[in-house]
Scaffold this motif. Structure first.
Motif, PDB file in Angstrom:
ATOM      1  N   VAL B 317       0.838  -1.197   0.000  1.00  0.00           N
ATOM      2  CA  VAL B 317       0.000   0.000   0.000  1.00  0.00           C
ATOM      3  C   VAL B 317       0.877   1.252   0.000  1.00  0.00           C
ATOM      4  O   VAL B 317       0.620   2.211  -0.735  1.00  0.00           O
ATOM      5  CB  VAL B 317      -0.954  -0.010   1.213  1.00  0.00           C
ATOM      6  CG1 VAL B 317      -1.675   1.327   1.325  1.00  0.00           C
ATOM      7  CG2 VAL B 317      -1.952  -1.141   1.093  1.00  0.00           C
ATOM      8  N   ALA B 318       1.942   1.220   0.805  1.00  0.00           N
ATOM      9  CA  ALA B 318       2.861   2.366   0.834  1.00  0.00           C
ATOM     10  C   ALA B 318       3.506   2.564  -0.534  1.00  0.00           C
ATOM     11  O   ALA B 318       3.679   3.700  -0.998  1.00  0.00           O
ATOM     12  CB  ALA B 318       3.938   2.141   1.897  1.00  0.00           C
ATOM     13  N   THR B 319       3.846   1.460  -1.206  1.00  0.00           N
ATOM     14  CA  THR B 319       4.442   1.548  -2.540  1.00  0.00           C
ATOM     15  C   THR B 319       3.455   2.157  -3.524  1.00  0.00           C
ATOM     16  O   THR B 319       3.821   2.969  -4.368  1.00  0.00           O
ATOM     17  CB  THR B 319       4.858   0.145  -3.032  1.00  0.00           C
ATOM     18  OG1 THR B 319       5.648  -0.466  -2.024  1.00  0.00           O
ATOM     19  CG2 THR B 319       5.656   0.227  -4.312  1.00  0.00           C
ATOM     20  N   LEU B 320       2.193   1.773  -3.397  1.00  0.00           N
ATOM     21  CA  LEU B 320       1.160   2.336  -4.264  1.00  0.00           C
ATOM     22  C   LEU B 320       1.082   3.847  -4.083  1.00  0.00           C
ATOM     23  O   LEU B 320       1.030   4.604  -5.043  1.00  0.00           O
ATOM     24  CB  LEU B 320      -0.183   1.678  -3.939  1.00  0.00           C
ATOM     25  CG  LEU B 320      -1.437   2.251  -4.595  1.00  0.00           C
ATOM     26  CD1 LEU B 320      -1.310   2.283  -6.090  1.00  0.00           C
ATOM     27  CD2 LEU B 320      -2.659   1.439  -4.195  1.00  0.00           C
ATOM     28  N   ARG B 321       1.116   4.299  -2.827  1.00  0.00           N
ATOM     29  CA  ARG B 321       1.086   5.744  -2.578  1.00  0.00           C
ATOM     30  C   ARG B 321       2.316   6.429  -3.164  1.00  0.00           C
ATOM     31  O   ARG B 321       2.250   7.535  -3.686  1.00  0.00           O
ATOM     32  CB  ARG B 321       1.058   6.029  -1.074  1.00  0.00           C
ATOM     33  CG  ARG B 321      -0.256   5.757  -0.414  1.00  0.00           C
ATOM     34  CD  ARG B 321      -0.158   6.182   1.045  1.00  0.00           C
ATOM     35  NE  ARG B 321      -1.105   5.462   1.885  1.00  0.00           N
ATOM     36  CZ  ARG B 321      -2.353   5.877   2.094  1.00  0.00           C
ATOM     37  NH1 ARG B 321      -2.773   6.990   1.549  1.00  0.00           N
ATOM     38  NH2 ARG B 321      -3.159   5.174   2.859  1.00  0.00           N
ATOM     39  N   ALA B 322       3.463   5.765  -3.061  1.00  0.00           N
ATOM     40  CA  ALA B 322       4.718   6.395  -3.477  1.00  0.00           C
ATOM     41  C   ALA B 322       4.866   6.419  -4.994  1.00  0.00           C
ATOM     42  O   ALA B 322       5.412   7.362  -5.554  1.00  0.00           O
ATOM     43  CB  ALA B 322       5.903   5.652  -2.853  1.00  0.00           C
ATOM     44  N   THR B 323       4.403   5.366  -5.669  1.00  0.00           N
ATOM     45  CA  THR B 323       4.763   5.226  -7.081  1.00  0.00           C
ATOM     46  C   THR B 323       3.585   5.131  -8.036  1.00  0.00           C
ATOM     47  O   THR B 323       3.776   5.131  -9.244  1.00  0.00           O
ATOM     48  CB  THR B 323       5.570   3.931  -7.288  1.00  0.00           C
ATOM     49  OG1 THR B 323       4.723   2.841  -6.943  1.00  0.00           O
ATOM     50  CG2 THR B 323       6.798   3.898  -6.419  1.00  0.00           C
ATOM     51  N   ASN B 324       2.348   4.985  -7.512  1.00  0.00           N
ATOM     52  CA  ASN B 324       1.180   4.761  -8.346  1.00  0.00           C
ATOM     53  C   ASN B 324       1.230   3.428  -9.080  1.00  0.00           C
ATOM     54  O   ASN B 324       0.575   3.239 -10.098  1.00  0.00           O
ATOM     55  CB  ASN B 324       0.980   5.897  -9.348  1.00  0.00           C
ATOM     56  CG  ASN B 324       0.522   7.144  -8.649  1.00  0.00           C
ATOM     57  OD1 ASN B 324      -0.524   7.157  -8.020  1.00  0.00           O
ATOM     58  ND2 ASN B 324       1.341   8.179  -8.711  1.00  0.00           N
ATOM     59  N   ASP B 335      -9.330   3.634   2.664  1.00  0.00           N
ATOM     60  CA  ASP B 335     -10.218   4.577   1.984  1.00  0.00           C
ATOM     61  C   ASP B 335      -9.545   5.884   1.599  1.00  0.00           C
ATOM     62  O   ASP B 335     -10.033   6.603   0.737  1.00  0.00           O
ATOM     63  CB  ASP B 335     -11.419   4.906   2.898  1.00  0.00           C
ATOM     64  CG  ASP B 335     -12.219   3.645   3.203  1.00  0.00           C
ATOM     65  OD1 ASP B 335     -12.203   2.748   2.335  1.00  0.00           O
ATOM     66  OD2 ASP B 335     -12.815   3.565   4.290  1.00  0.00           O
ATOM     67  N   ASP B 336      -8.433   6.198   2.260  1.00  0.00           N
ATOM     68  CA  ASP B 336      -7.864   7.525   2.058  1.00  0.00           C
ATOM     69  C   ASP B 336      -6.768   7.544   0.985  1.00  0.00           C
ATOM     70  O   ASP B 336      -5.817   8.293   1.080  1.00  0.00           O
ATOM     71  CB  ASP B 336      -7.285   8.042   3.381  1.00  0.00           C
ATOM     72  CG  ASP B 336      -6.153   7.158   3.870  1.00  0.00           C
ATOM     73  OD1 ASP B 336      -6.164   5.961   3.524  1.00  0.00           O
ATOM     74  OD2 ASP B 336      -5.261   7.669   4.572  1.00  0.00           O
ATOM     75  N   MET B 337      -6.907   6.699  -0.032  1.00  0.00           N
ATOM     76  CA  MET B 337      -5.876   6.687  -1.061  1.00  0.00           C
ATOM     77  C   MET B 337      -5.957   7.956  -1.910  1.00  0.00           C
ATOM     78  O   MET B 337      -7.020   8.567  -2.017  1.00  0.00           O
ATOM     79  CB  MET B 337      -6.038   5.453  -1.961  1.00  0.00           C
ATOM     80  CG  MET B 337      -5.856   4.133  -1.248  1.00  0.00           C
ATOM     81  SD  MET B 337      -4.302   4.013  -0.363  1.00  0.00           S
ATOM     82  CE  MET B 337      -3.148   3.741  -1.686  1.00  0.00           C
ATOM     83  N   PRO B 338      -4.829   8.366  -2.546  1.00  0.00           N
ATOM     84  CA  PRO B 338      -4.848   9.565  -3.389  1.00  0.00           C
ATOM     85  C   PRO B 338      -5.834   9.422  -4.552  1.00  0.00           C
ATOM     86  O   PRO B 338      -6.195   8.310  -4.940  1.00  0.00           O
ATOM     87  CB  PRO B 338      -3.424   9.653  -3.937  1.00  0.00           C
ATOM     88  CG  PRO B 338      -2.616   8.642  -3.240  1.00  0.00           C
ATOM     89  CD  PRO B 338      -3.516   7.740  -2.471  1.00  0.00           C
TER      90      PRO B 338
END
Lengths: 282, 427
Positions: B317-324, B335-338
């Motif tokens: 999940v952290a990787t998803l936030r960092a790199t899309n 729920d609070d994803m970008p």
């Protein structure tokens, strides 16, 4: 009648002089704009917020937002990479002048077998693209322990800068009449003293210029730096490969971070460069 | 004058000596050598938000340029000793390194469920787990909301066809004062992926075998038609998020990570939607990145622990936030994803679950011929679309080049082409 003609002639010649001056000033303005406009655009975009950078039409006044620049200042390792860059470029400068200037002097003053071949061969180091050389070099560096050191990278950069250092200093020394040295010898100087007291002061500005050139070559080189250094990255290797895929505002800020130190360096050595042009004008 | 120069040089050399003396000591970090998350903000986020949670210090180095990345690891393999602990790269980039990667099948992943298809891909056709899947992405369409008013009558944005897209682009070009469709055809753009994974599969259900078929001819003619209504600046576009944000372009196709900025900066102004469909389905191409350990890694155990850490749901999940890039393991997204995650996630799901979905793989097994393979498509694009040459002739000539690339590399066909014995043929 004659008076009128004389006055007309005077007017036209003054007119021509005025126009000549106009062309002169215009040329200066164009040349300055050529250099300054990109730097100015870089500066205002680096100092603007992302919205301002992406906005159209562009504003010609910076927004004085330092977020993008601050991002790079906070980017882990920038300070160290900057230090490495200066260090590598400094060593490259010292080595390429230390090796290149004596070679240039020898080429201009002595006749020896293979002189012409040497002048061509010295250019050969530029004939092989670095991506081709980087793999065997990296293997050798890893085995010898030169890998990931400033000295190792500086050696590679020196190889790149050396041909220019040799050829520039060669033409510098060739431009100093040998009679000047001979006169110094007849007045009691040894060969070394004559070099130090007569030739060196005359060529020093030119040597400084070729040193700046070596500095810039090292500063701009990416491929070898990216392969041969890991912990001790240079600023160019550190940023350039990441900047070209980054958003616009960070491209500008990163560009500024890369350009400003080089500008400061050239500003610091400018008096040597101006002195060289002084010689050329004489 | 001379004195100052000498002093400066002396100082530089002195500093060099001092530096060399201290340089060697601080080298305990695991070096993570990656071709992904190269944009500076993503690199920063990988370091600060993803890898900081690992028990040991990790030095994350990313480059978008494959040259130095590959040269460095090859040099370490040849020298027989190295500093790189973990490699991060796309599926295709691991293929040429296959023999020098450590088997990862003994890594203890706990209760993490990795996507089985991707895990299978990570074996690279051998019996060993050459790399572990790390994250995935794909290419989708994005549009400015203003453009929706010009959608052709009866067209559903979530089920567009290529004909409807062309019609839409035409109306936009004619009624808004200029072309508003954008395509990443610049030097940094990923145009070759569009032809390999979107246009060809949608018209020929193939990327290699049917390269010069009549259906391919039709596909190129359709693209030429679309190009008339495409912004001429497209040949300089790399990341479509920028022209979308400046509104030079209203409708675009690109990699999800290259659209993310637009969605995140102005989530209410943009929509994400699936790629269009052609006669043989809705072609799209998932991208898979993985992590692997070279046999020269200084500390294989630590590197394996790091690889396992990368697959933990929290890290994903952290990787998803960092790199899309999206997770490759089963995970419940908070729920609070970008905004970019929300928008592209929806579009990807619609695309993958569409009735006519036609997924294709990134080229497999090409190794060092990857670049040449891509070049065939780029050259075909430049000759047909930019230079306006005869489609039939260009396809015949490029088809020959493609055939020799396939034969030299010996790569068998990959989806959507039918599996082949030996090198994938070009009909």
């Amino acid at each position: 009648m004659t008076a009128v003609t004389a006055r007309e002639t005077a007017v036209t010649s003054a007119d021509i002089r005025k126009r000549g001056r106009l062309v002169f000033v215009a040329t200066i303005i164009i040349l300055c704009a050529w250099v300054l406009a990109p730097i100015y655009l870089l500066a205002i975009n680096a100092l603007s917020s992302p919205e301002q950078v992406n906005a159209f039409p562009k504003s010609f006044v910076p927004g004085f937002e330092t977020d993008s620049i601050a991002f790079f200042m906070g980017f882990a390792g920038v300070a160290r990479a900057l230090f490495n860059s200066v260090l590598v470029a400094g060593i490259t400068m010292a080595l390429s002048i230390g090796l290149g200037a004596p070679a240039g002097y020898a080429l201009s003053r002595f006749d020896f077998r293979g002189k012409d071949a040497f002048r061509i061969m010295v250019l050969m180091t530029r004939a092989f693209p670095l991506p081709l050389l980087a793999l065997p070099l990296a293997v050798m560096f890893i085995r010898t322990g030169l890998d990931d050191t400033a000295l190792g990278l500086a050696l590679v950069h020196t190889t790149l800068a050396l041909p220019f250092a040799v050829l520039i200093t060669f033409s510098l020394f060739a431009g100093i009449p040998v009679e000047l040295e001979e006169a110094a010898w007849t007045l009691g100087c040894t060969r070394l003293q004559a070099f130090y007291k007569v030739v060196l002061p005359l060529v020093l500005p030119g040597i400084a210029a070729s040193a700046v050139f070596a500095f810039v070559i090292s500063w701009n080189e990416v491929f070898a730096a990216a392969v041969l250094t890991i912990e001790n990255r240079t600023l160019t290797a550190f940023l350039l490969q990441n900047i070209n895929v980054s958003p616009m505002h960070l491209k500008f800020a990163g560009g500024a971070v890369l350009v400003v130190p080089a500008l400061i360096f050239i500003f610091a050595v400018r008096k040597y460069l101006f002195a060289m042009w002084g010689i050329a004008n004489r | 004058m001379r004195k100052t120069t000498t002093t400066t040089l002396a100082a530089a050399l002195l500093a060099g000596g001092a530096f060399a003396a201290t340089g060697g000591s601080a080298q305990a970090d695991i070096l993570f050598w990656s071709t992904q998350a190269a944009p500076v903000e993503e690199t920063q986020a990988m370091r600060g938000q993803v890898l900081s949670g690992f028990e040991e210090a990790v030095d994350y180095q990313a480059t978008d340029d494959r040259g130095p990345w590959l040269t460095r690891i090859e040099a370490e393999l040849q020298a027989g000793s190295g500093t790189i602990g973990l490699l991060g790269a796309l599926h295709g980039e691991f293929v040429s390194l296959s023999d020098d990667l450590v088997d990862l099948s003994d890594i203890e992943l706990g209760d993490v469920t990795v996507n089985a298809t991707f895990q299978q891909l990570g074996m690279l056709g051998t019996g060993e787990q050459k790399y572990l899947p790390w994250m995935q992405a794909t290419y989708i369409m994005a549009a400015n909301r203003q453009a929706l008013d010009y959608l052709p009558e009866g067209a559903d944005i979530n089920a567009l066809t290529y004909d409807e897209l062309i019609e839409w682009a035409r109306v936009l070009a004619e009624e808004t004062g200029g072309p508003k469709f954008g395509f990443p055809a610049g030097p940094q753009g990923l145009k070759h992926r569009f032809f390999q994974g979107y246009l060809y599969p949608s018209y020929t259900d193939s990327a290699v075998t049917e390269f010069r078929s009549p259906e391919a001819e039709e596909a190129w003619n359709k693209f030429k038609e679309l190009w008339q209504y495409t912004s001429p600046s497209s040949t300089s576009y790399g990341f479509m998020q920028e022209p979308l944000l400046t509104e030079e372009v209203w409708v675009a196709w690109d990699h999800t990570a290259r659209l993310a900025d637009a969605f995140n900066q102005r989530p209410d102004d943009f929509v994400a939607f699936p790629a269009p469909a052609g006669p043989t389905g809705r072609g799209f191409m998932p991208v898979i990145a993985g992590v692997a350990i070279p046999r020269t890694a200084p500390d294989t155990e630590a590197a394996k622990a790091l690889a396992a850490y990368m697959l933990k749901p929290e890290t994903q999940v952290a990787t998803l936030r960092a790199t899309n890039f999206f997770p490759v393991v089963e995970v419940d997204l908070p729920d609070d994803m970008p905004a970019s995650v929300r928008l592209s996630g929806q579009a990807i799901a619609r695309m993958a679950n569409a009735d006519d979905a036609n997924p294709s793989l990134l080229p497999v097994g090409l190794g060092e011929y990857n670049g040449k393979f891509n070049q065939v498509f780029v050259d075909a694009f430049e000759r047909i679309v930019l230079a306006g040459q005869d489609v039939r002739q260009v396809l015949d000539e490029q088809g020959e080049t493609l055939r020799s690339v396939m034969q030299d590399s010996g790569a068998p066909c990959w989806a959507p082409d039918e599996p082949s014995e030996g090198a994938c043929p070009v009909e």
